[in-house]
Design a protein around this motif. Structure first.
Motif, mmCIF file in Angstrom:
data_model
loop_
_atom_site.group_PDB
_atom_site.id
_atom_site.type_symbol
_atom_site.label_atom_id
_atom_site.label_comp_id
_atom_site.label_asym_id
_atom_site.label_seq_id
_atom_site.Cartn_x
_atom_site.Cartn_y
_atom_site.Cartn_z
ATOM 1 N N ALA B 11 -0.169 -120.380 65.914
ATOM 2 C CA ALA B 11 0.679 -118.482 65.806
ATOM 3 C C ALA B 11 -0.599 -118.301 64.993
ATOM 4 N N LEU B 12 -2.142 -119.434 64.722
ATOM 5 C CA LEU B 12 -2.927 -118.440 64.100
ATOM 6 C C LEU B 12 -3.598 -118.160 65.279
ATOM 7 N N ALA B 13 -3.746 -119.076 66.094
ATOM 8 C CA ALA B 13 -5.105 -118.118 67.254
ATOM 9 C C ALA B 13 -4.219 -116.815 68.098
ATOM 10 N N PHE B 14 -2.561 -117.065 68.329
ATOM 11 C CA PHE B 14 -2.324 -115.699 68.840
ATOM 12 C C PHE B 14 -2.582 -114.785 68.001
ATOM 13 N N GLY B 15 -1.926 -114.931 66.741
ATOM 14 C CA GLY B 15 -2.051 -113.840 65.343
ATOM 15 C C GLY B 15 -3.384 -113.683 65.833
ATOM 16 N N ALA B 16 -4.579 -113.975 65.914
ATOM 17 C CA ALA B 16 -6.205 -113.823 66.070
ATOM 18 C C ALA B 16 -6.562 -113.149 66.968
ATOM 19 N N GLU B 17 -6.260 -113.148 67.931
ATOM 20 C CA GLU B 17 -6.166 -112.380 69.429
ATOM 21 C C GLU B 17 -5.119 -110.775 69.118
ATOM 22 N N TYR B 18 -4.000 -111.074 68.503
ATOM 23 C CA TYR B 18 -3.432 -109.544 68.563
ATOM 24 C C TYR B 18 -4.422 -108.627 67.096
ATOM 25 N N SER B 19 -4.656 -109.280 66.571
ATOM 26 C CA SER B 19 -5.777 -108.826 65.170
ATOM 27 C C SER B 19 -6.442 -108.331 65.592
ATOM 28 N N PHE B 29 -7.457 -94.731 66.202
ATOM 29 C CA PHE B 29 -6.213 -93.904 65.463
ATOM 30 C C PHE B 29 -6.749 -93.656 64.022
ATOM 31 N N SER B 30 -7.645 -94.109 63.369
ATOM 32 C CA SER B 30 -8.285 -93.910 62.105
ATOM 33 C C SER B 30 -8.838 -92.655 61.942
ATOM 34 N N ILE B 31 -9.488 -92.821 63.009
ATOM 35 C CA ILE B 31 -9.945 -91.303 63.102
ATOM 36 C C ILE B 31 -10.251 -90.492 64.060
ATOM 37 N N MET B 32 -8.874 -90.419 65.302
ATOM 38 C CA MET B 32 -8.696 -90.007 65.978
ATOM 39 C C MET B 32 -7.116 -89.488 66.188
ATOM 40 N N GLY B 33 -6.038 -90.367 65.663
ATOM 41 C CA GLY B 33 -5.366 -90.137 65.125
ATOM 42 C C GLY B 33 -4.909 -90.389 66.687
ATOM 43 N N LEU B 34 -5.393 -91.058 67.926
ATOM 44 C CA LEU B 34 -5.726 -91.467 69.354
ATOM 45 C C LEU B 34 -4.789 -92.361 69.271
ATOM 46 N N VAL B 35 -3.713 -92.942 69.571
ATOM 47 C CA VAL B 35 -2.411 -94.125 69.788
ATOM 48 C C VAL B 35 -3.481 -94.699 71.752
ATOM 49 N N ASN B 36 -4.538 -95.346 71.757
ATOM 50 C CA ASN B 36 -5.040 -95.397 72.630
ATOM 51 C C ASN B 36 -4.853 -96.381 73.531
ATOM 52 N N PHE B 37 -3.417 -96.207 74.233
ATOM 53 C CA PHE B 37 -2.492 -97.049 75.024
ATOM 54 C C PHE B 37 -3.188 -97.819 76.546
ATOM 55 N N ALA B 38 -4.288 -96.571 76.280
ATOM 56 C CA ALA B 38 -5.519 -97.266 77.718
ATOM 57 C C ALA B 38 -6.550 -98.597 77.178
ATOM 58 N N HIS B 39 -6.025 -99.131 75.903
ATOM 59 C CA HIS B 39 -6.946 -100.244 75.319
ATOM 60 C C HIS B 39 -6.462 -101.186 76.272
ATOM 61 N N GLY B 40 -6.051 -101.049 77.258
ATOM 62 C CA GLY B 40 -5.594 -103.149 77.419
ATOM 63 C C GLY B 40 -6.395 -102.844 78.893
ATOM 64 N N GLU B 41 -6.476 -101.338 79.397
ATOM 65 C CA GLU B 41 -7.658 -101.258 81.120
ATOM 66 C C GLU B 41 -9.124 -101.384 80.044
ATOM 67 N N ILE B 42 -9.737 -101.298 78.711
ATOM 68 C CA ILE B 42 -10.609 -101.342 78.704
ATOM 69 C C ILE B 42 -11.058 -103.010 78.514
ATOM 70 N N ILE B 43 -10.054 -103.918 78.014
ATOM 71 C CA ILE B 43 -9.587 -105.270 78.350
ATOM 72 C C ILE B 43 -9.849 -105.453 80.064
ATOM 73 N N LEU B 223 -0.451 -107.305 76.540
ATOM 74 C CA LEU B 223 -0.924 -107.379 74.856
ATOM 75 C C LEU B 223 -1.403 -106.534 74.047
ATOM 76 N N VAL B 224 -1.824 -105.409 74.806
ATOM 77 C CA VAL B 224 -1.844 -103.690 74.136
ATOM 78 C C VAL B 224 0.141 -103.406 72.887
ATOM 79 N N LEU B 225 0.826 -103.784 74.226
ATOM 80 C CA LEU B 225 2.182 -103.325 73.379
ATOM 81 C C LEU B 225 2.352 -103.645 72.282
ATOM 82 N N LYS B 226 2.110 -105.613 72.126
ATOM 83 C CA LYS B 226 2.278 -106.579 70.650
ATOM 84 C C LYS B 226 0.921 -105.758 70.123
ATOM 85 N N ALA B 227 -0.382 -105.409 69.914
ATOM 86 C CA ALA B 227 -1.176 -104.916 69.208
ATOM 87 C C ALA B 227 -0.752 -103.660 68.440
ATOM 88 N N PHE B 228 0.188 -102.740 69.149
ATOM 89 C CA PHE B 228 0.905 -101.469 68.678
ATOM 90 C C PHE B 228 1.589 -102.144 68.126
#
Ligand SMILES: Nc1ncnc2c1ncn2[C@@H]1O[C@H](COP(=O)(O)OP(=O)(O)O)[C@@H](O)[C@H]1O
Ligand SMILES: [Mg+2]
Lengths: 234, 299
Positions: B11-19, B29-43, B223-228
């Protein structure tokens, strides 16, 4: 120091400022008065570059800065304390002041200025490590002005420093503004509160509905008493 | 006991990765108001960089880790420069659609230029071993995930609270125009936020590769969906919220696997979302979110 020629600001179909020309000389305190919706804030925001003018030229120290980015205008020595203070509520008082000095590269001078403002406004010193959002309106205004001064501007634009503040506090804020002038700072002060703004003003502009209606010494404004009643009411 | 410990670590390891991934979304998002769904492609870019470097002869896992982080940070900066800057002042939905567009284009590039099929990457496999503590066997990868995520979050907190650019990022999350009035360049603040977000994604990419031993075009997408979801739980735009939301999501998922009888295991995801919806009914703004404060306080 500052020369504005035929400035226009539009928001879509709304012309907020039309054909406005004004100037501020070195060491002067110039008041720009006018009722709500006159276009005062639009003028200030055009001067700092936060809104793009639709017409006209802005000249600072002989340089046309109309196309210069906001960030670079600040670096050129122009800054504004915006309407409603806009302090960073989620940052501490100290962090607000630090950001005010973000363009400076002289840590020692920054520290000296910081100490000076903290001595001048003991509340800011007491609340140094607290979130700025917990300050009262008057304290926030003092922080906002101090934050602007941390960049060591040549020209400070103040947009309605009295907004929403109790009369006693407004007097204190303007005492401080008078002191800044005495120290040689050049100021353009936008106000609805004519009485306070005129205490230290060398010259006055009055605008309404986006157009300049008066330009002259404060005494001229008193002579044409109708102007005050007509456009400001007080 | 062994089982309970193992599940706790899971649980801790999964949680850490999601975090980590959720924090990357939240910073932007906090400064741009942008939900960056391309974050997964950065990974994805990060992982494929390591894959290519290994194919070209790279053998050092340490260099691979550094490369993964650097590639992700650069990819994030490049996405902002090329795709998001032109739509910076456009309505929120434009940014969202742009992000989906970038996501699809980059995934397709992976398929066209490399392969639609998963490619094996073994350079980081050494991170994934069994460590024995007396009677307990634990996964080295999970322990590292936990420690590295903790240190990363600590570094992020220090950066946001100590450095001028960090302060500017926090200030810009409420009032970007006034940050510009401080003479701080908007482009620099945004590029820094993207770089931070990318570096967090790069660390996540290292863990994913070490666990899977392979890369595939859709590597980061789920993973990005989970992070969302983690961001929504914590309160969108809140950084502490993203960290807490990610951890909570890890615990909910693993907790459900533990308590659900084997034959109901397939309901895990459905039940996860039931719990999250219940939580949001109780706190619509998320656990640590705030109702947006407009304007400052009068006297
Ligand atoms: N962002 C904006 N979008 C559209 N109209 C605006 C905007 N800001 C100001 N206005 C309009 O421009 C006019 C001048 O506003 P402003 O410059 O704020 O006046 P003042 O500061 O003198 O009260 C008003 O009619 C106002 O409604
Ligand atoms: Mg105004």
């Amino acid at each position: 120091m500052l020369k504005v020629e035929n400035l226009g600001v539009r928001y879509g179909a709304v012309a907020a400022v039309r054909d406005l020309s004004l100037s501020v000389g070195q060491g002067e305190l110039v008041a720009l008065l006018g009722p709500n919706g006159a276009g005062k804030s639009s003028t200030i925001n055009a001067l700092t570059g936060l809104v793009a003018p639709s017409a006209g030229r802005i000249v600072l120290d002989g340089q046309d800065i109309s196309r210069v980015r906001t960030e670079d205008r600040i670096r050129a020595g122009l800054t504004s304390t915006p309407e409603g203070r806009r302090i960073f509520a989620n940052l501490t008082v100290g962090e607000n002041l630090r950001l005010g000095a973000a363009t400076r590269r002289d840590p020692k001078g920054v520290r000296q200025d910081m100490e000076r403002f903290l001595a001048l406004f003991p509340v800011l010193s007491e609340r140094y490590a607290q979130a700025a959002g917990t300050l009262s309106g008057g304290e926030q205004q003092m922080l906002a002005i101090a934050r602007s001064l941390m960049s060591r501007p040549k020209l400070l634009l103040l947009d309605e420093p009295s907004l929403g503040l109790a009369p006693k506090i407004v007097v204190r804020i303007f005492d401080f503004i008078g002191q800044l002038k005495a120290e040689g700072l050049t100021l353009l002060v936008v106000e609805q509160n004519a009485r306070q703004a005129l205490r230290f003003a060398d010259r006055v502009y009055v605008m309404s509905s986006g157009v300049l209606r008066f330009d002259g010494p404060p005494s001229g404004l008193a002579d044409e008493h109708g102007l005050l009643n007509l456009y400001i009411g007080g | 006991m062994d089982y309970a410990l193992q599940q706790l670590l899971n649980a801790l390891a999964f949680g850490a990765e999601y975090s980590l991934v959720a924090l990357g979304l939240a910073v932007v998002f906090s400064i741009m108001g942008l939900v960056n769904f391309a974050h997964g492609e950065i990974i994805g870019v990060s992982a494929y960089s390591v894959f290519l470097a290994a194919a070209l002869g790279l053998t050092s896992p340490i260099v691979a880790v550094l490369l993964a982080i650097a590639a992700a940070a650069l990819a994030a900066i490049a996405f902002e420069r090329v795709a998001f800057r032109p739509v910076r002042y456009a309505p929120t939905t434009t940014g969202l659609l742009t992000a989906f567009g970038v996501s699809i284009v980059v995934q397709n590039l992976f398929m066209l230029l490399i392969s639609p099929k998963p490619q094996s990457v073994s350079i980081l496999n050494g991170l994934n071993q069994m460590w024995f503590f007396g009677p307990f066997a634990v996964s080295s990868l999970q322990v590292m995930e936990l420690i590295v995520s903790g240190l990363t979050i600590l570094a992020l907190v220090l950066f946001l609270n100590r450095s001028t650019l960090g302060l500017a990022i926090r200030a810009a999350s409420r009032d970007f125009a006034t940050v510009r009035l401080m003479g701080i360049r908007a482009n620099r603040v945004i590029a820094t936020a993207f770089a931070v977000s990318g570096a967090l994604a790069g660390i996540a990419a290292v863990f994913i590769m070490a666990r899977r031993g392979s890369v595939s075009p859709d590597l980061g997408f789920s993973l990005v969906l989970k992070a969302f979801v983690a961001c929504v739980i914590g309160g969108f735009g809140s950084l502490p919220g993203a960290a807490v939301g990610g951890m909570l999501l890890g615990f909910i998922e693993v907790g459900l696997l533990v308590v659900l009888p084997q034959e109901y295991g397939g309901f895990k995801d459905a039940l996860t979302y039931v719990i999250i919806v219940a939580l949001l009914v109780y706190r619509p703004e998320g656990l640590l979110g705030q109702r947006v404060e407009l304007g400052d306080k009068e006297i």
